[in-house]
Motif scaffolding. Structure first.
Motif, PDB file in Angstrom:
ATOM      1  N   ALA A 144      -5.116  12.751 -10.914  1.00  0.00           N
ATOM      2  CA  ALA A 144      -4.655  12.490  -9.549  1.00  0.00           C
ATOM      3  C   ALA A 144      -5.101  11.107  -9.083  1.00  0.00           C
ATOM      4  CB  ALA A 144      -5.180  13.571  -8.606  1.00  0.00           C
ATOM      5  N   ARG A 145      -6.325  10.743  -9.412  1.00  0.00           N
ATOM      6  CA  ARG A 145      -6.826   9.424  -9.002  1.00  0.00           C
ATOM      7  C   ARG A 145      -6.047   8.302  -9.666  1.00  0.00           C
ATOM      8  NH1 ARG A 145     -12.233   7.314 -11.553  1.00  0.00           N
ATOM      9  NH2 ARG A 145     -10.662   6.999 -13.169  1.00  0.00           N
ATOM     10  N   ASP A 146      -5.859   8.391 -10.992  1.00  0.00           N
ATOM     11  CA  ASP A 146      -5.178   7.321 -11.716  1.00  0.00           C
ATOM     12  C   ASP A 146      -3.711   7.212 -11.304  1.00  0.00           C
ATOM     13  OD1 ASP A 146      -7.604   7.042 -12.916  1.00  0.00           O
ATOM     14  OD2 ASP A 146      -6.944   7.582 -14.936  1.00  0.00           O
ATOM     15  N   ALA A 147      -3.068   8.350 -11.050  1.00  0.00           N
ATOM     16  CA  ALA A 147      -1.674   8.327 -10.598  1.00  0.00           C
ATOM     17  C   ALA A 147      -1.561   7.634  -9.246  1.00  0.00           C
ATOM     18  CB  ALA A 147      -1.119   9.749 -10.521  1.00  0.00           C
ATOM     19  N   ALA A 148      -2.507   7.889  -8.351  1.00  0.00           N
ATOM     20  CA  ALA A 148      -2.484   7.238  -7.034  1.00  0.00           C
ATOM     21  C   ALA A 148      -2.728   5.738  -7.169  1.00  0.00           C
ATOM     22  CB  ALA A 148      -3.537   7.868  -6.122  1.00  0.00           C
ATOM     23  N   MET A 149      -3.595   5.341  -8.090  1.00  0.00           N
ATOM     24  CA  MET A 149      -3.832   3.909  -8.290  1.00  0.00           C
ATOM     25  C   MET A 149      -2.572   3.212  -8.797  1.00  0.00           C
ATOM     26  SD  MET A 149      -7.788   3.499  -9.635  1.00  0.00           S
ATOM     27  CE  MET A 149      -7.487   4.173 -11.264  1.00  0.00           C
ATOM     28  N   VAL A 150      -1.867   3.848  -9.722  1.00  0.00           N
ATOM     29  CA  VAL A 150      -0.630   3.256 -10.238  1.00  0.00           C
ATOM     30  C   VAL A 150       0.396   3.097  -9.121  1.00  0.00           C
ATOM     31  CG1 VAL A 150       1.368   3.670 -11.739  1.00  0.00           C
ATOM     32  CG2 VAL A 150      -0.939   4.006 -12.619  1.00  0.00           C
ATOM     33  N   GLU A 151       0.512   4.111  -8.267  1.00  0.00           N
ATOM     34  CA  GLU A 151       1.483   4.039  -7.174  1.00  0.00           C
ATOM     35  C   GLU A 151       1.161   2.907  -6.198  1.00  0.00           C
ATOM     36  OE1 GLU A 151       4.269   5.396  -6.872  1.00  0.00           O
ATOM     37  OE2 GLU A 151       4.214   7.037  -8.327  1.00  0.00           O
ATOM     38  N   LEU A 152      -0.116   2.639  -5.967  1.00  0.00           N
ATOM     39  CA  LEU A 152      -0.478   1.550  -5.064  1.00  0.00           C
ATOM     40  C   LEU A 152      -0.294   0.172  -5.730  1.00  0.00           C
ATOM     41  CD1 LEU A 152      -3.625   2.865  -3.168  1.00  0.00           C
ATOM     42  CD2 LEU A 152      -1.360   2.444  -2.253  1.00  0.00           C
ATOM     43  N   LEU A 153      -0.576   0.100  -7.009  1.00  0.00           N
ATOM     44  CA  LEU A 153      -0.405  -1.173  -7.708  1.00  0.00           C
ATOM     45  C   LEU A 153       1.076  -1.520  -7.846  1.00  0.00           C
ATOM     46  CD1 LEU A 153      -3.092  -0.741 -10.516  1.00  0.00           C
ATOM     47  CD2 LEU A 153      -3.163  -2.443  -8.677  1.00  0.00           C
ATOM     48  N   TYR A 154       1.873  -0.550  -8.253  1.00  0.00           N
ATOM     49  CA  TYR A 154       3.296  -0.807  -8.465  1.00  0.00           C
ATOM     50  C   TYR A 154       4.113  -0.656  -7.180  1.00  0.00           C
ATOM     51  CZ  TYR A 154       8.116  -0.202 -10.000  1.00  0.00           C
ATOM     52  OH  TYR A 154       9.491  -0.302 -10.129  1.00  0.00           O
ATOM     53  N   GLY A 155       3.754   0.318  -6.350  1.00  0.00           N
ATOM     54  CA  GLY A 155       4.527   0.576  -5.137  1.00  0.00           C
ATOM     55  C   GLY A 155       4.209  -0.360  -3.990  1.00  0.00           C
ATOM     56  N   CYS A 156       3.039  -1.006  -4.033  1.00  0.00           N
ATOM     57  CA  CYS A 156       2.636  -1.898  -2.938  1.00  0.00           C
ATOM     58  C   CYS A 156       2.320  -3.318  -3.401  1.00  0.00           C
ATOM     59  CB  CYS A 156       1.406  -1.330  -2.224  1.00  0.00           C
ATOM     60  SG  CYS A 156       1.669   0.298  -1.492  1.00  0.00           S
ATOM     61  N   GLY A 157       2.271  -3.537  -4.713  1.00  0.00           N
ATOM     62  CA  GLY A 157       2.008  -4.875  -5.215  1.00  0.00           C
ATOM     63  C   GLY A 157       0.599  -5.376  -4.966  1.00  0.00           C
ATOM     64  N   LEU A 158      -0.379  -4.473  -4.921  1.00  0.00           N
ATOM     65  CA  LEU A 158      -1.754  -4.887  -4.636  1.00  0.00           C
ATOM     66  C   LEU A 158      -2.383  -5.589  -5.825  1.00  0.00           C
ATOM     67  CD1 LEU A 158      -3.298  -1.828  -2.747  1.00  0.00           C
ATOM     68  CD2 LEU A 158      -1.853  -3.672  -1.870  1.00  0.00           C
ATOM     69  N   ARG A 159      -3.282  -6.504  -5.537  1.00  0.00           N
ATOM     70  CA  ARG A 159      -4.145  -7.065  -6.575  1.00  0.00           C
ATOM     71  C   ARG A 159      -5.195  -6.024  -6.919  1.00  0.00           C
ATOM     72  NH1 ARG A 159      -3.589 -11.256  -2.644  1.00  0.00           N
ATOM     73  NH2 ARG A 159      -2.520 -13.126  -3.455  1.00  0.00           N
ATOM     74  N   VAL A 160      -5.745  -6.118  -8.129  1.00  0.00           N
ATOM     75  CA  VAL A 160      -6.732  -5.125  -8.543  1.00  0.00           C
ATOM     76  C   VAL A 160      -7.975  -5.200  -7.665  1.00  0.00           C
ATOM     77  CG1 VAL A 160      -7.775  -6.619 -10.310  1.00  0.00           C
ATOM     78  CG2 VAL A 160      -7.928  -4.125 -10.534  1.00  0.00           C
ATOM     79  N   SER A 161      -8.371  -6.397  -7.231  1.00  0.00           N
ATOM     80  CA  SER A 161      -9.531  -6.521  -6.353  1.00  0.00           C
ATOM     81  C   SER A 161      -9.260  -5.860  -4.998  1.00  0.00           C
ATOM     82  CB  SER A 161      -9.896  -7.985  -6.160  1.00  0.00           C
ATOM     83  OG  SER A 161      -8.799  -8.708  -5.613  1.00  0.00           O
ATOM     84  N   GLU A 162      -8.025  -5.970  -4.527  1.00  0.00           N
ATOM     85  CA  GLU A 162      -7.648  -5.339  -3.258  1.00  0.00           C
ATOM     86  C   GLU A 162      -7.678  -3.810  -3.386  1.00  0.00           C
ATOM     87  OE1 GLU A 162      -4.624  -8.966  -1.878  1.00  0.00           O
ATOM     88  OE2 GLU A 162      -3.828  -7.103  -2.696  1.00  0.00           O
ATOM     89  N   LEU A 163      -7.213  -3.318  -4.529  1.00  0.00           N
ATOM     90  CA  LEU A 163      -7.222  -1.875  -4.763  1.00  0.00           C
ATOM     91  C   LEU A 163      -8.650  -1.352  -4.830  1.00  0.00           C
ATOM     92  CD1 LEU A 163      -5.319   0.612  -5.549  1.00  0.00           C
ATOM     93  CD2 LEU A 163      -6.036   0.106  -7.896  1.00  0.00           C
ATOM     94  N   ALA A 164      -9.498  -2.054  -5.590  1.00  0.00           N
ATOM     95  CA  ALA A 164     -10.884  -1.605  -5.744  1.00  0.00           C
ATOM     96  C   ALA A 164     -11.617  -1.625  -4.404  1.00  0.00           C
ATOM     97  CB  ALA A 164     -11.604  -2.483  -6.758  1.00  0.00           C
ATOM     98  N   GLY A 165     -11.235  -2.525  -3.496  1.00  0.00           N
ATOM     99  CA  GLY A 165     -11.932  -2.664  -2.224  1.00  0.00           C
ATOM    100  C   GLY A 165     -11.433  -1.761  -1.121  1.00  0.00           C
ATOM    101  N   LEU A 166     -10.494  -0.865  -1.412  1.00  0.00           N
ATOM    102  CA  LEU A 166      -9.949   0.002  -0.368  1.00  0.00           C
ATOM    103  C   LEU A 166     -10.925   1.116   0.012  1.00  0.00           C
ATOM    104  CD1 LEU A 166      -6.202   0.525  -1.386  1.00  0.00           C
ATOM    105  CD2 LEU A 166      -7.096  -0.822   0.527  1.00  0.00           C
ATOM    106  N   ASP A 167     -11.019   1.377   1.312  1.00  0.00           N
ATOM    107  CA  ASP A 167     -11.736   2.547   1.828  1.00  0.00           C
ATOM    108  C   ASP A 167     -10.727   3.621   2.213  1.00  0.00           C
ATOM    109  OD1 ASP A 167     -14.119   1.290   1.454  1.00  0.00           O
ATOM    110  OD2 ASP A 167     -14.610   1.063   3.584  1.00  0.00           O
ATOM    111  N   ARG A 168     -11.241   4.841   2.381  1.00  0.00           N
ATOM    112  CA  ARG A 168     -10.344   5.945   2.752  1.00  0.00           C
ATOM    113  C   ARG A 168      -9.771   5.774   4.149  1.00  0.00           C
ATOM    114  NH1 ARG A 168     -13.555  11.324   1.952  1.00  0.00           N
ATOM    115  NH2 ARG A 168     -15.326   9.993   2.455  1.00  0.00           N
ATOM    116  N   SER A 169     -10.506   5.130   5.023  1.00  0.00           N
ATOM    117  CA  SER A 169     -10.048   4.970   6.403  1.00  0.00           C
ATOM    118  C   SER A 169     -10.692   3.736   7.014  1.00  0.00           C
ATOM    119  CB  SER A 169     -10.398   6.211   7.236  1.00  0.00           C
ATOM    120  OG  SER A 169     -11.811   6.420   7.233  1.00  0.00           O
TER     121      SER A 169
END
Length: 329
Positions: A144-169
């Protein structure tokens, strides 16, 4: 066919080249392979000079630029021409030390700049294959975690540093410490990009669904505390995932999905931009979503888009083939 006229001889230049090659072999002790490369490039230099009717010791910067242009016209690429110029420059520097010339004609010569390589992007089918792939490992939490990461990387075009720095809220700490956050209610993700520039990116239906599945399992993190408790994507030890760990997980998922090329996070960002541009043609919107400060950074994806169109044309259009059967009259 008549024989080609012999090139003008430059025995002095040939002798100087031989002495220089002996110098780099004996005194500088260069490897045999390097000496052979120098010999090939200096042989080409003698040929070009002879065709121009110029002795090596009489060459000027204008001659060198002309010869470099001839190499380029013959099909040599920037790096190959740079190698030739390097060999020529060393030869003329040695001639200067020997007192045979007053200045180095190659000193300011530069090879043509190599074209900037296009970013690698997945095809649409490959991106779908990666996103829809369910890993076989018996760990729903990781899947579930890896699938959500893929959706944010591909669906939102995030950089990996931006993805790693995300908080839940959103929180005061996230804003103070330069982290991004998720806003499910508004269907947006807020990120802090390069240069401290914040932007908001909409979440598509697939990304929302993947995030909801992940957040339902997310609280089950052993030993989570501190910043790890706020992280949208922690590791199994409870600490925030690093960009390096995300790279490893994504590569493993790509291998499991049967993709030929190794997948990395920036490839999904490129795929997001390329596929969005193919669908919308709105370069400014893609620039805004990617967080590019300059439109020039985004324009590279127009070249990717053209490549996609060219491949489709070559594969499908009857006039794309160099040879095709004519209809019988």
């Amino acid at each position: 066919m008549a024989d080609r006229a012999p090139l003008p001889a430059d025995p002095e230049g040939a002798a100087l080249v031989a002495r220089y090659l002996e110098h780099v072999r004996v005194e500088r002790r260069l490897a045999a392979r390097t000496v052979n490369l120098y010999a090939q490039e200096l042989e080409k230099l003698q040929e070009l000079a002879a065709r121009t009717g110029v002795a090596l010791t009489s060459a000027r910067s204008g001659h060198v630029r002309q010869w470099a242009a001839q190499l380029h016209a013959a099909g040599r690429q920037g790096r190959s021409i740079a190698l030739a110029l390097s060999a020529w420059r060393g030869f003329y520097a040695w001639l200067g030390r020997e007192g045979r010339i007053g200045g180095n004609p190659v000193q300011d010569a530069r090879a043509p700049r190599a074209p900037r390589p296009l970013p690698k992007a997945l095809g649409v089918d490959e991106a779908m294959q990666l996103a829809d792939h369910a890993q076989s490992e018996d760990n729903p939490w990781l899947e579930a975690r890896d699938a959500a990461m893929v959706e944010l990387l591909y669906g939102c075009g995030l950089r990996v540093s931006e993805l790693a720095g995300l908080d839940r809220s959103a929180s005061a700490a996230a804003q103070r410490e330069g982290r991004g956050w998720l806003d499910l209610q508004a269907a947006e993700v807020h990120v802090l990009g390069k240069g401290g520039k914040r932007r908001s990116v909409p979440l598509g239906a697939q990304a929302l669904a993947a995030l909801e599945r992940w957040l339902a399992l997310r609280p089950v993190v052993p030993g989570a505390g501190g910043e790890g408790a706020a992280a949208l994507f922690p590791g199994q030890r409870g600490t925030r995932l690093t960009p390096q760990a995300i790279w490893q997980r994504l590569r493993r998922r790509g291998q499991g999905a049967g993709l030929a090329a190794p997948v990395h996070p920036h490839m999904l960002r490129h795929s997001f931009a390329s596929h969005l541009l193919q669908s919308s043609g709105d370069l400014r919107a893609v620039q805004e979503l990617l967080g590019h400060a300059s439109i020039a950074s985004t324009q590279v994806y127009t070249r990717l888009d053209f490549q996609h169109l060219a491949r489709a044309y070559d594969a499908a259009h009857p006039r794309a083939h160099k040879t095709h059967k004519k209809k019988a009259g």
